[in-house]
Motif scaffolding. Structure first.
Motif, PDB file in Angstrom:
ATOM      1  N   GLN A  78       0.963   4.016   4.855  1.00  0.00           N
ATOM      2  CA  GLN A  78       2.235   3.321   4.632  1.00  0.00           C
ATOM      3  C   GLN A  78       1.446   2.177   3.754  1.00  0.00           C
ATOM      4  N   VAL A  79       0.199   1.884   3.604  1.00  0.00           N
ATOM      5  CA  VAL A  79      -0.171   0.912   2.618  1.00  0.00           C
ATOM      6  C   VAL A  79      -0.444   1.840   1.241  1.00  0.00           C
ATOM      7  N   GLU A  80       0.450   1.184   0.066  1.00  0.00           N
ATOM      8  CA  GLU A  80       0.298   1.989  -1.130  1.00  0.00           C
ATOM      9  C   GLU A  80      -0.788   1.510  -2.040  1.00  0.00           C
ATOM     10  N   GLY A  81      -1.136   0.279  -1.805  1.00  0.00           N
ATOM     11  CA  GLY A  81      -2.220  -0.279  -2.903  1.00  0.00           C
ATOM     12  C   GLY A  81      -2.879  -1.367  -2.225  1.00  0.00           C
ATOM     13  N   VAL A  82      -4.115  -1.486  -2.567  1.00  0.00           N
ATOM     14  CA  VAL A  82      -5.083  -2.728  -1.961  1.00  0.00           C
ATOM     15  C   VAL A  82      -5.554  -3.492  -3.293  1.00  0.00           C
ATOM     16  N   LEU A  84      -8.209   3.120   4.273  1.00  0.00           N
ATOM     17  CA  LEU A  84      -7.113   2.796   5.248  1.00  0.00           C
ATOM     18  C   LEU A  84      -6.235   4.069   5.397  1.00  0.00           C
ATOM     19  N   PHE A  86      -3.560   4.605   8.017  1.00  0.00           N
ATOM     20  CA  PHE A  86      -2.571   3.572   7.601  1.00  0.00           C
ATOM     21  C   PHE A  86      -1.992   3.967   6.317  1.00  0.00           C
TER      22      PHE A  86
END
Lengths: 82, 82
Positions: free
Chosen positions: A33-37, A26, A31
């Motif tokens: 602004q995604v800090e963790g999945v 990501l 992307f």
């Protein structure tokens, strides 16, 4: 029809390489602004209509604990609907 | 921290052998009141705090559609929290 939803996740202390791989992908495609999945599994169980809510809860709790979850590395939550 | 939860399921028309196997196992060990099992995946995304709810929704929708779901056989829902 009564349904149960069981959500199984890795314990927070357990590494999640699939989630990490998705997170890296990501970031690469913009992307940021995604800090963790974290990735998990869920199960939808259709339950017989005659079951009382109390019995349904007890059975789903046992199924989640004894069949769907590896207690060494996973934890679960569930909800019953309808 | 803002979180998004994305739930990916097989389309109803797609066979789910993992769910079927679990269903069979549950019947064999005495959980006859479970009438069907479907398995899915979910993803928890941690989102940067600065993101507006509208931007968060738009980004999560794109991520779910373009990265997390195989549109041939899967469908998704999502919710944003916090």
């Amino acid at each position: 029809m009564m349904k149960a939803h069981v959500y199984v996740t890795l314990k927070p202390s357990v590494l999640d390489p699939q989630g990490q791989t998705i997170h890296n992908a990501l970031r690469k495609i913009g992307f940021g602004q995604v800090e963790g999945v974290r990735q998990g599994k869920f199960f939808t169980l259709n339950l017989a209509d005659g079951l009382s809510p109390a019995d349904a809860g007890a059975q789903v709790e046992r199924i989640a604990r004894e069949v769907l979850t590896n207690p060494v590395i996973e934890e679960f939550t569930y909800q019953i609907e309808g």
